[in-house]
Motif scaffolding. Structure first.
Motif, mmCIF file in Angstrom:
data_model
loop_
_atom_site.group_PDB
_atom_site.id
_atom_site.type_symbol
_atom_site.label_atom_id
_atom_site.label_comp_id
_atom_site.label_asym_id
_atom_site.label_seq_id
_atom_site.Cartn_x
_atom_site.Cartn_y
_atom_site.Cartn_z
ATOM 1 N N ILE A 154 0.890 -1.019 0.067
ATOM 2 C CA ILE A 154 -0.169 -0.071 0.113
ATOM 3 C C ILE A 154 0.880 1.539 0.166
ATOM 4 O O ILE A 154 0.378 2.124 -0.712
ATOM 5 C CB ILE A 154 -0.759 -0.084 1.115
ATOM 6 C CG1 ILE A 154 -1.975 -1.309 1.248
ATOM 7 C CG2 ILE A 154 -1.616 1.416 1.448
ATOM 8 C CD1 ILE A 154 -2.958 -1.308 2.222
ATOM 9 N N GLY A 213 2.218 2.055 -3.470
ATOM 10 C CA GLY A 213 1.381 2.208 -4.541
ATOM 11 C C GLY A 213 0.917 0.997 -5.310
ATOM 12 O O GLY A 213 0.303 0.944 -6.245
ATOM 13 N N ARG A 214 1.234 -0.138 -4.676
ATOM 14 C CA ARG A 214 0.991 -1.144 -5.403
ATOM 15 C C ARG A 214 -0.182 -2.165 -5.178
ATOM 16 O O ARG A 214 -0.537 -3.219 -5.739
ATOM 17 C CB ARG A 214 2.199 -2.203 -5.448
ATOM 18 C CG ARG A 214 3.488 -1.672 -6.170
ATOM 19 C CD ARG A 214 4.948 -2.351 -5.744
ATOM 20 N NE ARG A 214 5.858 -1.641 -6.683
ATOM 21 C CZ ARG A 214 6.551 -0.504 -6.468
ATOM 22 N NH1 ARG A 214 5.966 0.167 -5.610
ATOM 23 N NH2 ARG A 214 7.434 -0.436 -7.372
ATOM 24 N N ARG A 251 -4.232 -1.061 -3.415
ATOM 25 C CA ARG A 251 -5.337 -0.083 -2.744
ATOM 26 C C ARG A 251 -5.961 -0.646 -1.590
ATOM 27 O O ARG A 251 -6.180 -1.468 -1.408
ATOM 28 C CB ARG A 251 -6.240 0.043 -3.883
ATOM 29 C CG ARG A 251 -5.654 0.764 -5.101
ATOM 30 C CD ARG A 251 -6.512 1.304 -6.175
ATOM 31 N NE ARG A 251 -6.087 1.885 -7.229
ATOM 32 C CZ ARG A 251 -6.494 2.888 -8.186
ATOM 33 N NH1 ARG A 251 -7.649 3.091 -7.792
ATOM 34 N NH2 ARG A 251 -6.098 3.045 -9.227
ATOM 35 N N VAL A 296 -4.700 7.180 0.710
ATOM 36 C CA VAL A 296 -3.359 7.339 0.340
ATOM 37 C C VAL A 296 -2.904 8.419 -0.542
ATOM 38 O O VAL A 296 -3.461 8.440 -1.720
ATOM 39 C CB VAL A 296 -2.776 5.927 -0.363
ATOM 40 C CG1 VAL A 296 -1.265 5.923 -0.526
ATOM 41 C CG2 VAL A 296 -3.082 4.814 0.721
ATOM 42 N N THR A 297 -1.926 9.177 -0.333
ATOM 43 C CA THR A 297 -1.622 10.495 -1.254
ATOM 44 C C THR A 297 -0.090 10.513 -1.240
ATOM 45 O O THR A 297 0.566 10.193 -0.511
ATOM 46 C CB THR A 297 -2.408 11.706 -0.545
ATOM 47 O OG1 THR A 297 -1.580 11.883 0.551
ATOM 48 C CG2 THR A 297 -3.673 11.738 -0.294
ATOM 49 N N THR A 334 -3.923 11.745 -4.908
ATOM 50 C CA THR A 334 -4.017 10.328 -4.757
ATOM 51 C C THR A 334 -3.706 9.833 -6.412
ATOM 52 O O THR A 334 -4.327 10.277 -7.365
ATOM 53 C CB THR A 334 -5.582 9.772 -4.850
ATOM 54 O OG1 THR A 334 -6.141 10.154 -3.422
ATOM 55 C CG2 THR A 334 -5.584 8.343 -4.979
ATOM 56 N N ASP A 335 -2.499 9.342 -6.338
ATOM 57 C CA ASP A 335 -1.988 9.085 -7.814
ATOM 58 C C ASP A 335 -0.936 7.787 -7.509
ATOM 59 O O ASP A 335 0.093 8.035 -7.237
ATOM 60 C CB ASP A 335 -1.018 10.196 -8.329
ATOM 61 C CG ASP A 335 -0.656 9.896 -9.795
ATOM 62 O OD1 ASP A 335 -0.379 8.741 -10.071
ATOM 63 O OD2 ASP A 335 -0.246 10.897 -10.393
ATOM 64 N N TYR A 336 -1.370 6.617 -7.761
ATOM 65 C CA TYR A 336 -0.872 5.332 -7.421
ATOM 66 C C TYR A 336 0.358 5.069 -8.688
ATOM 67 O O TYR A 336 1.245 4.383 -8.273
ATOM 68 C CB TYR A 336 -2.004 4.100 -7.525
ATOM 69 C CG TYR A 336 -2.716 4.208 -6.203
ATOM 70 C CD1 TYR A 336 -2.336 3.851 -4.910
ATOM 71 C CD2 TYR A 336 -4.059 4.599 -6.253
ATOM 72 C CE1 TYR A 336 -3.216 3.797 -3.916
ATOM 73 C CE2 TYR A 336 -5.129 4.512 -5.272
ATOM 74 C CZ TYR A 336 -4.514 4.342 -4.134
ATOM 75 O OH TYR A 336 -5.472 4.274 -2.961
ATOM 76 N N SER A 337 -0.220 5.620 -9.737
ATOM 77 C CA SER A 337 0.885 5.605 -10.801
ATOM 78 C C SER A 337 1.944 6.006 -10.472
ATOM 79 O O SER A 337 3.272 5.360 -10.653
ATOM 80 C CB SER A 337 0.317 6.039 -12.053
ATOM 81 O OG SER A 337 1.362 5.875 -13.214
ATOM 82 N N MET A 375 3.122 6.814 -7.571
ATOM 83 C CA MET A 375 3.791 6.134 -6.405
ATOM 84 C C MET A 375 4.625 4.927 -6.865
ATOM 85 O O MET A 375 5.757 4.633 -6.502
ATOM 86 C CB MET A 375 2.851 5.708 -5.225
ATOM 87 C CG MET A 375 2.228 6.973 -4.888
ATOM 88 S SD MET A 375 0.746 6.314 -3.481
ATOM 89 C CE MET A 375 1.722 5.451 -2.352
ATOM 90 N N ARG A 376 4.176 4.155 -7.960
ATOM 91 C CA ARG A 376 4.543 3.095 -8.330
ATOM 92 C C ARG A 376 5.884 3.266 -9.155
ATOM 93 O O ARG A 376 7.045 2.507 -8.795
ATOM 94 C CB ARG A 376 3.825 2.167 -9.233
ATOM 95 C CG ARG A 376 2.574 1.578 -8.575
ATOM 96 C CD ARG A 376 2.017 0.391 -9.370
ATOM 97 N NE ARG A 376 1.296 1.198 -10.431
ATOM 98 C CZ ARG A 376 -0.022 1.706 -10.286
ATOM 99 N NH1 ARG A 376 -0.652 1.706 -9.383
ATOM 100 N NH2 ARG A 376 -0.606 1.937 -11.757
#
Length: 264
Positions: free
Chosen positions: A46, A49-50, A52, A58-59, A64-67, A69-70
């Motif tokens: 988490i 960013g891998r 949810r 998660v920010t 909020t941008d998981y891409s 983060m990864r």
């Protein structure tokens, strides 16, 4: 870069991960506690960013941008997720990471990189047999070769044994290079690191106290017992000496002194 996990949870009845609030940012290392076999990896996934969460937010830098983060955060040595197989050689791992980073991965390049990391002696060893701190440093440094990576989530380094203060100092050194570092470890390691940090701070405070800020103030209550006790003994000695002097001035002592003089 600042990553904030606000009351994130995962799984039915939060079994995989109970609500957790954690943040880490560029130039700092943060220790997050997570027990049981599965939870450190879930929290690591988490935080990088891998994965949810089922609850919470998660920010990265307030969004909020998981891409993002990864791309920017590497997950290091997470059990059952990205830990290298125990029987793979150190040289093999380096070759693979050089390839992922888009660099030459031939034996010459591998040996050069191992030399730069001070790990040449471990080239033919299986990764499962190298010391914990060597393992963590190797995996972290190799991950930082990837383009755009400026954050690390190191998962369960304490499962390899050794002194937790050693890999904690390593993590601090990585953070000093403007890397955001999160270490996920158990309660025992957290307690050991906290104790060591407290001892260091006490030593620094004592070393910096070189003068009496207020000579008129009685500081005895602030001193450790081993320092106060001798001071109290000295006070008692002085009191006894004064008492003997007072008794010497009494009429009885004066008569005794006079008789001694007449005898002479």
């Amino acid at each position: 870069m600042k990553i904030v996990l606000d009351r994130v949870a995962k799984g039915a009845h939060n079994a995989a991960l109970p609500p957790a609030t954690v943040s880490f940012q560029t130039g700092e290392v943060t220790l997050a506690r997570a027990e049981t076999e599965q939870r450190p990896s879930v929290l690591g996934l988490i935080a990088s960013g891998r994965m949810r969460p089922d609850a919470g937010t998660v920010t990265i830098d307030g969004a909020t941008d998981y891409s993002a983060m990864r791309k920017r955060i590497a997950l290091i040595d997470a059990p059952d997720v990205c830990e290298p197989a125990a029987d793979v050689t150190v040289a093999g791992i380096v070759a693979e990471e050089l390839m992922f980073a888009g660099r030459a991965s031939n034996p010459l390049a591998v040996n050069r990189r191992l030399g730069e990391l001070g790990a040449s002696e471990w080239a033919r060893f299986a990764i499962g047999n190298v010391p914990p701190t060597v393992r963590i440093k190797l995996l972290a440094e190799l991950a930082l070769m990837r383009k755009g990576v400026d954050g690390l989530v190191i998962t369960s380094p304490d499962r390899h044994g050794g002194d937790p203060n050693e890999w904690w100092e390593l993590a601090r050194g990585l953070a000093a290079r403007d890397i955001a570092v999160l270490v996920v470890a158990g309660d025992a390691s957290a307690a050991a690191i906290a104790a060591s940090t407290m001892i260091t701070r006490l030593g620094e405070t004592a070393a910096n106290r070189t003068f009496d800020e207020d000579p008129g103030r009685d500081d005895t209550d602030e001193l450790p017992d081993l320092i106060v006790a001798p001071a109290l003994e000295q006070r008692a000695d002085r009191a006894a000496t004064a008492d003997r002097a007072d008794r010497a001035d009494t009429p009885e002592r004066a008569d005794s002194a006079k008789r001694a003089e007449e005898a002479e």
